[in-house]
Design a protein around this motif. Structure first.
Motif, PDB file in Angstrom:
ATOM      1  N   LYS A  51     -40.125 -43.487  40.671  1.00 17.41           N
ATOM      2  CA  LYS A  51     -39.280 -44.090  41.712  1.00 17.41           C
ATOM      3  C   LYS A  51     -38.385 -45.168  41.108  1.00 17.41           C
ATOM      4  O   LYS A  51     -38.722 -45.765  40.085  1.00 17.41           O
ATOM      5  CB  LYS A  51     -40.150 -44.693  42.810  1.00 17.41           C
ATOM      6  N   SER A  52     -37.261 -45.414  41.745  1.00 14.80           N
ATOM      7  CA  SER A  52     -36.320 -46.443  41.290  1.00 14.80           C
ATOM      8  C   SER A  52     -37.025 -47.789  41.167  1.00 14.80           C
ATOM      9  O   SER A  52     -37.717 -48.216  42.091  1.00 14.80           O
ATOM     10  CB  SER A  52     -35.159 -46.535  42.276  1.00 14.80           C
TER      11      SER A  52
ATOM     12  N   SER B 274     -46.002 -45.773  37.773  1.00 14.99           N
ATOM     13  CA  SER B 274     -45.693 -44.462  38.324  1.00 14.99           C
ATOM     14  C   SER B 274     -46.815 -43.457  38.066  1.00 14.99           C
ATOM     15  O   SER B 274     -47.185 -42.694  38.967  1.00 14.99           O
ATOM     16  CB  SER B 274     -44.381 -43.947  37.728  1.00 14.99           C
TER      17      SER B 274
ATOM     18  N   GLY C 287     -43.590 -37.796  50.429  1.00 14.51           N
ATOM     19  CA  GLY C 287     -43.071 -37.144  49.225  1.00 14.51           C
ATOM     20  C   GLY C 287     -43.040 -35.631  49.345  1.00 14.51           C
ATOM     21  O   GLY C 287     -43.403 -35.055  50.383  1.00 14.51           O
TER      22      GLY C 287
ATOM     23  N   ARG D 201     -49.680 -44.123  40.355  1.00 15.26           N
ATOM     24  CA  ARG D 201     -49.329 -43.714  41.718  1.00 15.26           C
ATOM     25  C   ARG D 201     -49.438 -42.205  41.874  1.00 15.26           C
ATOM     26  O   ARG D 201     -49.994 -41.702  42.847  1.00 15.26           O
ATOM     27  CB  ARG D 201     -47.910 -44.188  42.074  1.00 15.26           C
ATOM     28  N   GLU D 202     -48.906 -41.457  40.900  1.00 11.85           N
ATOM     29  CA  GLU D 202     -48.968 -39.991  40.979  1.00 11.85           C
ATOM     30  C   GLU D 202     -50.409 -39.486  40.986  1.00 11.85           C
ATOM     31  O   GLU D 202     -50.749 -38.572  41.732  1.00 11.85           O
ATOM     32  CB  GLU D 202     -48.177 -39.346  39.836  1.00 11.85           C
TER      33      GLU D 202
ATOM     34  N   ARG E 127     -39.778 -38.390  34.833  1.00 15.57           N
ATOM     35  CA  ARG E 127     -41.080 -38.013  35.372  1.00 15.57           C
ATOM     36  C   ARG E 127     -42.206 -38.571  34.505  1.00 15.57           C
ATOM     37  O   ARG E 127     -41.974 -38.971  33.358  1.00 15.57           O
ATOM     38  CB  ARG E 127     -41.214 -36.487  35.401  1.00 15.57           C
TER      39      ARG E 127
ATOM     40  N   GLU F 176     -39.502 -48.551  39.291  1.00 15.31           N
ATOM     41  CA  GLU F 176     -40.925 -48.418  38.989  1.00 15.31           C
ATOM     42  C   GLU F 176     -41.132 -48.306  37.476  1.00 15.31           C
ATOM     43  O   GLU F 176     -40.406 -47.579  36.803  1.00 15.31           O
ATOM     44  CB  GLU F 176     -41.449 -47.157  39.697  1.00 15.31           C
TER      45      GLU F 176
ATOM     46  N   ARG G  15     -34.082 -35.848  35.293  1.00 13.33           N
ATOM     47  CA  ARG G  15     -35.002 -36.474  36.237  1.00 13.33           C
ATOM     48  C   ARG G  15     -36.115 -37.106  35.401  1.00 13.33           C
ATOM     49  O   ARG G  15     -36.688 -36.462  34.527  1.00 13.33           O
ATOM     50  CB  ARG G  15     -35.575 -35.426  37.187  1.00 13.33           C
TER      51      ARG G  15
END
Length: 152
Positions: free
Chosen positions: A42-43, A50, A109, A53-54, A7, A45, A5
């Protein structure tokens, strides 16, 4: 082999009398531990997009700026063991950013509906963060390496 994943994680630094890093705790979920803003990309991004955004989603802070990427860590999730690849970023926050606040997470989310208590802690940290999220702080400035009782 399972793909990791992807991150990002954010070291949002505020410079006052001493440098400080933005952290948060989950209200009502103390076992989650103290953390820095982090989450999945995100796909489509970009990593910098990202991480901003987080930070906004988890803390409500909209004025942080990306300085640079620090490191990329391949480390399994502490609970599930699933592979993950986390890119750590150094971000700057204004000295006028409040000392502490509560942020209610909106959206759809995984964190939606949760409330986080956000605050700045002076560097170096006196204790490690959850999941050793502080491991790369010393790569921004060696003086910011977390103070621990053992000799790592």
């Amino acid at each position: 082999m399972t793909r990791p994943r992807i991150r990002v994680a954010a070291y949002v630094i505020r410079n006052r009398a001493v440098p400080e890093v933005l952290v948060f705790d989950h209200i009502g979920v103390p076992e989650a531990g103290t953390q820095v803003p982090a989450g999945g990309v995100k796909s489509g991004e970009e990593l910098e997009e990202s991480v901003l955004r987080e930070v906004a989603e988890e803390t409500g802070l909209l004025t942080a700026t990306v300085v640079r990427q620090i490191a990329t860590e391949n480390k399994p999730h502490p609970d599930t063991g699933q592979p993950r690849r986390t890119s750590f970023f150094f971000l700057q926050a204004s000295a006028e950013t409040p000392d502490a606040w509560d942020h209610h997470v909106n959206g759809d989310g995984d964190d939606a509906g949760l409330t986080f208590t956000c605050r700045f802690l002076p560097l170096p940290l006196k204790q490690p963060l959850a999941d050793d999220q502080d491991a790369w702080l010393g790569h921004i400035d060696p003086r910011w390496t977390t103070v621990t009782g053992d000799s790592q």
